[in-house]
Design a protein around this motif. Structure first.
Motif, PDB file in Angstrom:
ATOM      1  N   TYR A  37      -4.514   5.873   3.718  1.00  0.00           N
ATOM      2  CA  TYR A  37      -4.479   7.083   2.900  1.00  0.00           C
ATOM      3  C   TYR A  37      -4.790   6.703   1.471  1.00  0.00           C
ATOM      4  O   TYR A  37      -4.684   5.546   1.081  1.00  0.00           O
ATOM      5  N   SER A  38      -5.173   7.682   0.678  1.00  0.00           N
ATOM      6  CA  SER A  38      -5.404   7.433  -0.746  1.00  0.00           C
ATOM      7  C   SER A  38      -4.213   7.980  -1.520  1.00  0.00           C
ATOM      8  O   SER A  38      -3.544   8.910  -1.071  1.00  0.00           O
ATOM      9  N   SER A  39      -3.971   7.396  -2.648  1.00  0.00           N
ATOM     10  CA  SER A  39      -2.863   7.874  -3.481  1.00  0.00           C
ATOM     11  C   SER A  39      -3.109   9.313  -3.929  1.00  0.00           C
ATOM     12  O   SER A  39      -2.169  10.064  -4.160  1.00  0.00           O
ATOM     13  N   ASP A  40      -4.385   9.714  -4.008  1.00  0.00           N
ATOM     14  CA  ASP A  40      -4.709  11.089  -4.378  1.00  0.00           C
ATOM     15  C   ASP A  40      -4.204  12.086  -3.336  1.00  0.00           C
ATOM     16  O   ASP A  40      -3.894  13.227  -3.663  1.00  0.00           O
ATOM     17  N   ALA A  41      -4.119  11.661  -2.079  1.00  0.00           N
ATOM     18  CA  ALA A  41      -3.661  12.556  -1.017  1.00  0.00           C
ATOM     19  C   ALA A  41      -2.225  12.999  -1.246  1.00  0.00           C
ATOM     20  O   ALA A  41      -1.829  14.072  -0.800  1.00  0.00           O
ATOM     21  N   LEU A  42      -1.457  12.191  -1.943  1.00  0.00           N
ATOM     22  CA  LEU A  42      -0.055  12.516  -2.169  1.00  0.00           C
ATOM     23  C   LEU A  42       0.172  13.311  -3.451  1.00  0.00           C
ATOM     24  O   LEU A  42       1.311  13.597  -3.809  1.00  0.00           O
ATOM     25  N   ALA A  43      -0.899  13.684  -4.104  1.00  0.00           N
ATOM     26  CA  ALA A  43      -0.786  14.429  -5.357  1.00  0.00           C
ATOM     27  C   ALA A  43      -0.542  15.921  -5.129  1.00  0.00           C
ATOM     28  O   ALA A  43      -0.172  16.635  -6.050  1.00  0.00           O
ATOM     29  N   THR A  44      -0.745  16.384  -3.885  1.00  0.00           N
ATOM     30  CA  THR A  44      -0.550  17.805  -3.588  1.00  0.00           C
ATOM     31  C   THR A  44       0.336  17.952  -2.352  1.00  0.00           C
ATOM     32  O   THR A  44       0.422  17.046  -1.520  1.00  0.00           O
ATOM     33  N   ASP A  45       0.958  19.122  -2.224  1.00  0.00           N
ATOM     34  CA  ASP A  45       1.767  19.400  -1.039  1.00  0.00           C
ATOM     35  C   ASP A  45       0.907  19.404   0.218  1.00  0.00           C
ATOM     36  O   ASP A  45       1.318  18.881   1.253  1.00  0.00           O
ATOM     37  N   ASP A  46      -0.291  19.987   0.133  1.00  0.00           N
ATOM     38  CA  ASP A  46      -1.184  20.018   1.297  1.00  0.00           C
ATOM     39  C   ASP A  46      -1.577  18.605   1.726  1.00  0.00           C
ATOM     40  O   ASP A  46      -1.625  18.302   2.920  1.00  0.00           O
ATOM     41  N   GLY A  47      -1.847  17.750   0.764  1.00  0.00           N
ATOM     42  CA  GLY A  47      -2.201  16.370   1.074  1.00  0.00           C
ATOM     43  C   GLY A  47      -1.050  15.624   1.705  1.00  0.00           C
ATOM     44  O   GLY A  47      -1.237  14.849   2.653  1.00  0.00           O
ATOM     45  N   ALA A  48       0.164  15.855   1.201  1.00  0.00           N
ATOM     46  CA  ALA A  48       1.350  15.198   1.774  1.00  0.00           C
ATOM     47  C   ALA A  48       1.584  15.680   3.202  1.00  0.00           C
ATOM     48  O   ALA A  48       1.899  14.879   4.091  1.00  0.00           O
ATOM     49  N   ARG A  49       1.389  16.991   3.448  1.00  0.00           N
ATOM     50  CA  ARG A  49       1.549  17.520   4.811  1.00  0.00           C
ATOM     51  C   ARG A  49       0.497  16.930   5.750  1.00  0.00           C
ATOM     52  O   ARG A  49       0.802  16.564   6.893  1.00  0.00           O
ATOM     53  N   ALA A  50      -0.735  16.817   5.268  1.00  0.00           N
ATOM     54  CA  ALA A  50      -1.801  16.248   6.101  1.00  0.00           C
ATOM     55  C   ALA A  50      -1.492  14.796   6.451  1.00  0.00           C
ATOM     56  O   ALA A  50      -1.664  14.375   7.604  1.00  0.00           O
ATOM     57  N   LEU A  51      -1.021  14.019   5.479  1.00  0.00           N
ATOM     58  CA  LEU A  51      -0.665  12.625   5.752  1.00  0.00           C
ATOM     59  C   LEU A  51       0.504  12.562   6.721  1.00  0.00           C
ATOM     60  O   LEU A  51       0.515  11.747   7.642  1.00  0.00           O
ATOM     61  N   TYR A  52       1.476  13.424   6.550  1.00  0.00           N
ATOM     62  CA  TYR A  52       2.624  13.446   7.453  1.00  0.00           C
ATOM     63  C   TYR A  52       2.175  13.688   8.893  1.00  0.00           C
ATOM     64  O   TYR A  52       2.647  13.021   9.824  1.00  0.00           O
ATOM     65  N   HIS A  53       1.247  14.612   9.085  1.00  0.00           N
ATOM     66  CA  HIS A  53       0.751  14.899  10.434  1.00  0.00           C
ATOM     67  C   HIS A  53      -0.015  13.705  11.010  1.00  0.00           C
ATOM     68  O   HIS A  53       0.079  13.431  12.208  1.00  0.00           O
ATOM     69  N   ARG A  54      -0.735  12.987  10.171  1.00  0.00           N
ATOM     70  CA  ARG A  54      -1.427  11.780  10.632  1.00  0.00           C
ATOM     71  C   ARG A  54      -0.418  10.709  11.040  1.00  0.00           C
ATOM     72  O   ARG A  54      -0.604  10.008  12.040  1.00  0.00           O
ATOM     73  N   ILE A  55       0.650  10.577  10.276  1.00  0.00           N
ATOM     74  CA  ILE A  55       1.709   9.619  10.612  1.00  0.00           C
ATOM     75  C   ILE A  55       2.358  10.021  11.936  1.00  0.00           C
ATOM     76  O   ILE A  55       2.614   9.174  12.799  1.00  0.00           O
TER      77      ILE A  55
END
Length: 105
Positions: A37-55
């Motif tokens: 993941y990129s650190s930019d992905a965690l800059a937004t709620d949508d990005g954090a949710r997307a990363l969570y689903h990938r995890i």
């Protein structure tokens, strides 16, 4: 953009499965899967949710349903894998997403 990676390690849950089979693996023997993941992905709620689903999808790969395993053990394995990855990433936004999904069941 910096690329970061974390590994989902199934330490406690996998050790429990192995103990039932007769031998607990060392930490280095525990199966893992890198989730990039990129650190930019965690800059937004949508990005954090997307990363969570990938995890969560990675945890499903690492803790597949198996007729020989109790469904509760599979669920616990997945929960521990997800929690371990979230803790390792150590991001407040991702932790909040994890907490909301954990409460929802």
């Amino acid at each position: 953009m910096t690329n970061l990676a974390t590994k989902i390690l199934l330490l406690g849950a996998f050790a429990g499965f192995a103990a039932a089979a007769g031998a607990a693996p060392a930490e280095s023997d525990a199966p893992s899967l890198a989730v990039h993941y990129s650190s930019d992905a965690l800059a937004t709620d949508d990005g954090a949710r997307a990363l969570y689903h990938r995890i969560a999808r990675a945890a499903e790969q690492l803790c597949p349903s198996d007729a020989r395993l109790v469904p509760t053990a599979v669920r616990e394995c997945r929960q521990q894998a997800i929690a371990g990855a979230v803790d390792k990433i150590h991001n407040q936004r991702l932790a909040a997403v994890h907490a909301s999904y954990s409460r929802a069941g």
